[in-house]
Design an enzyme around this catalytic site. Structure first.
Site, PDB file in Angstrom:
ATOM      1  N   THR A  96       6.560  -3.730  -5.031  1.00  0.00           N
ATOM      2  CA  THR A  96       6.618  -4.589  -6.222  1.00  0.00           C
ATOM      3  C   THR A  96       7.714  -4.156  -7.195  1.00  0.00           C
ATOM      4  OG1 THR A  96       4.995  -3.170  -7.306  1.00  0.00           O
ATOM      5  CG2 THR A  96       4.138  -5.086  -6.115  1.00  0.00           C
ATOM      6  N   ALA A 131       4.140   1.629   6.554  1.00  0.00           N
ATOM      7  CA  ALA A 131       3.599   0.391   7.117  1.00  0.00           C
ATOM      8  C   ALA A 131       2.614  -0.257   6.134  1.00  0.00           C
ATOM      9  CB  ALA A 131       2.892   0.711   8.423  1.00  0.00           C
ATOM     10  N   HIS A 138      12.125 -15.265  -3.803  1.00  0.00           N
ATOM     11  CA  HIS A 138      11.665 -16.281  -4.760  1.00  0.00           C
ATOM     12  C   HIS A 138      10.152 -16.222  -4.932  1.00  0.00           C
ATOM     13  CE1 HIS A 138      10.301 -18.751  -1.365  1.00  0.00           C
ATOM     14  NE2 HIS A 138       9.718 -19.536  -2.247  1.00  0.00           N
TER      15      HIS A 138
HETATM   16  C1  LIG Z   1       4.781   6.370   5.363  1.00  0.00           C
HETATM   17  C2  LIG Z   1       4.930   7.241   6.591  1.00  0.00           C
HETATM   18  C3  LIG Z   1       6.411   7.334   7.008  1.00  0.00           C
HETATM   19  C4  LIG Z   1       4.407   8.634   6.161  1.00  0.00           C
HETATM   20  O1  LIG Z   1       4.391   9.482   7.266  1.00  0.00           O
HETATM   21  P1  LIG Z   1       3.654  10.925   7.151  1.00  0.00           P
HETATM   22  O2  LIG Z   1       4.117  11.651   5.921  1.00  0.00           O
HETATM   23  O3  LIG Z   1       3.788  11.602   8.471  1.00  0.00           O
HETATM   24  O4  LIG Z   1       2.167  10.439   6.954  1.00  0.00           O
HETATM   25  P2  LIG Z   1       0.828  11.255   6.675  1.00  0.00           P
HETATM   26  O5  LIG Z   1      -0.183  10.695   7.610  1.00  0.00           O
HETATM   27  O6  LIG Z   1       1.057  12.728   6.684  1.00  0.00           O
HETATM   28  O7  LIG Z   1       0.437  10.771   5.203  1.00  0.00           O
HETATM   29  C5  LIG Z   1       0.855  11.372   4.013  1.00  0.00           C
HETATM   30  C6  LIG Z   1       0.085  10.670   2.883  1.00  0.00           C
HETATM   31  O8  LIG Z   1       0.568   9.313   2.771  1.00  0.00           O
HETATM   32  C7  LIG Z   1      -0.488   8.373   3.001  1.00  0.00           C
HETATM   33  N1  LIG Z   1       0.084   7.296   3.835  1.00  0.00           N
HETATM   34  C8  LIG Z   1       0.764   7.444   4.989  1.00  0.00           C
HETATM   35  N2  LIG Z   1       1.177   6.253   5.452  1.00  0.00           N
HETATM   36  C9  LIG Z   1       0.730   5.351   4.579  1.00  0.00           C
HETATM   37  C10 LIG Z   1       0.819   3.929   4.524  1.00  0.00           C
HETATM   38  N3  LIG Z   1       1.482   3.260   5.463  1.00  0.00           N
HETATM   39  N4  LIG Z   1       0.258   3.288   3.476  1.00  0.00           N
HETATM   40  C11 LIG Z   1      -0.404   3.980   2.514  1.00  0.00           C
HETATM   41  N5  LIG Z   1      -0.521   5.328   2.506  1.00  0.00           N
HETATM   42  C12 LIG Z   1       0.030   5.992   3.541  1.00  0.00           C
HETATM   43  C13 LIG Z   1      -1.563   9.148   3.747  1.00  0.00           C
HETATM   44  O9  LIG Z   1      -2.823   8.570   3.546  1.00  0.00           O
HETATM   45  C14 LIG Z   1      -1.411  10.524   3.140  1.00  0.00           C
HETATM   46  O10 LIG Z   1      -2.025  10.528   1.884  1.00  0.00           O
HETATM   47  P3  LIG Z   1      -2.918  11.814   1.394  1.00  0.00           P
HETATM   48  O11 LIG Z   1      -1.908  12.951   1.326  1.00  0.00           O
HETATM   49  O12 LIG Z   1      -3.434  11.375   0.060  1.00  0.00           O
HETATM   50  O13 LIG Z   1      -3.939  12.010   2.436  1.00  0.00           O
HETATM   51  C15 LIG Z   1       4.110   6.697   7.822  1.00  0.00           C
HETATM   52  O14 LIG Z   1       2.722   6.888   7.627  1.00  0.00           O
HETATM   53  C16 LIG Z   1       4.355   5.221   8.102  1.00  0.00           C
HETATM   54  O15 LIG Z   1       3.723   4.316   7.544  1.00  0.00           O
HETATM   55  N6  LIG Z   1       5.314   4.959   9.041  1.00  0.00           N
HETATM   56  C17 LIG Z   1       5.695   3.634   9.448  1.00  0.00           C
HETATM   57  C18 LIG Z   1       5.165   3.283  10.850  1.00  0.00           C
HETATM   58  C19 LIG Z   1       5.641   1.923  11.263  1.00  0.00           C
HETATM   59  O16 LIG Z   1       5.783   0.995  10.500  1.00  0.00           O
HETATM   60  N7  LIG Z   1       5.921   1.773  12.552  1.00  0.00           N
HETATM   61  C20 LIG Z   1       6.467   0.505  13.050  1.00  0.00           C
HETATM   62  C21 LIG Z   1       7.277   0.652  14.264  1.00  0.00           C
HETATM   63  S1  LIG Z   1       8.936   1.167  13.891  1.00  0.00           S
END
Ligand SMILES: CC(C)(COP(=O)(O)OP(=O)(O)OC[C@H]1O[C@@H](n2cnc3c(N)ncnc32)[C@H](O)[C@@H]1OP(=O)(O)O)[C@@H](O)C(=O)NCCC(=O)NCCS
Length: 183
Positions: A116, A111, A67
């Site tokens: 949106t 994370a 909501h």
């Molecule tokens: C999104 C995710 C899965 C990507 O993993 P990855 O591909 O190994 O990440 P990388 O570090 O290689 O990043 C790849 C690109 O995405 C961007 N990116 C990664 N995570 C991001 C995030 N959370 N928000 C915004 N951008 C993100 C990086 O800046 C990078 O961009 P670039 O290519 O322009 O430099 C990971 O970063 C993530 O957020 N995992 C969740 C962790 C979490 O929530 N843990 C909680 C406990 S379960």
């Protein structure tokens, strides 16, 4: 019984249900084998608009909203929208999922993201607002490559496996500035 199990039993005395069990009891539709981690907020006042599939992981402090009361003062009504989190989705810590959004099967949300718009299946999205980072296939190819040569640790290296202080140090040193994987 180790100290962690003791604390957990004590906690269970006062909070007998996990978040997942609690939300399910409140009526939220949640599939099998989901992990709803600590601090997750599911918009309870509109819970019947939220559907969560099977094998979904929702990391700590995620908010799922159905909501939007920003219209209430001006229109006299609150805007509402159904939210669907499909099977095998992972939503990273502190993300916000806004009303009207569907996250497609097997997709990953990074994370701290703000979702949106709907996200298609089999892809990785992150940021505010979320943008596609890559396909799930590309992501898994990359992670598998890292996995092959990375240090790996079994359950004895986790809190649930009652990790020893010696193992904590061993694990830290083994990682250095690289990624590893733990069961
Ligand atoms: C999104 C995710 C899965 C990507 O993993 P990855 O591909 O190994 O990440 P990388 O570090 O290689 O990043 C790849 C690109 O995405 C961007 N990116 C990664 N995570 C991001 C995030 N959370 N928000 C915004 N951008 C993100 C990086 O800046 C990078 O961009 P670039 O290519 O322009 O430099 C990971 O970063 C993530 O957020 N995992 C969740 C962790 C979490 O929530 N843990 C909680 C406990 S379960």
């Amino acid at each position: 019984m180790n100290i962690r199990q003791l604390i957990s039993s004590f906690y269970r005395l006062f909070f007998p249900l996990t978040l997942e069990e609690m939300y399910r009891k409140m009526g939220v539709e949640i599939g099998a084998n989901c992990k709803i981690q600590n601090g997750v907020v599911i918009d309870y006042s509109h819970y019947w608009h939220i559907t969560i599939g099977n094998n979904v992981t929702i990391a700590p402090h995620v908010h799922i909203l159905a909501h939007d009361a920003s219209t209430k003062l001006h229109l006299g009504y609150t805007k509402i929208g159904n939210v669907t989190i499909s099977d095998n989705v992972f939503i990273g810590a502190r993300s916000i999922v806004l009303p009207g959004v569907t996250i497609g099967r097997n997709s990953i949300v990074g994370a701290g993201s703000v979702v949106t718009r709907s996200i298609p299946a089999n892809s990785v999205w992150a940021g505010n607002p979320t943008k596609e980072i890559c396909t799930l296939e590309a992501y898994l190819t990359k992670q598998n490559r890292v996995f092959e040569s990375a240090p790996k640790f079994g359950e004895e290296y986790t809190l649930r496996g009652n990790i020893s202080n010696k193992r904590k140090m061993e694990m830290r040193n083994a990682l250095g500035d690289k990624f590893g994987f733990v069961e």
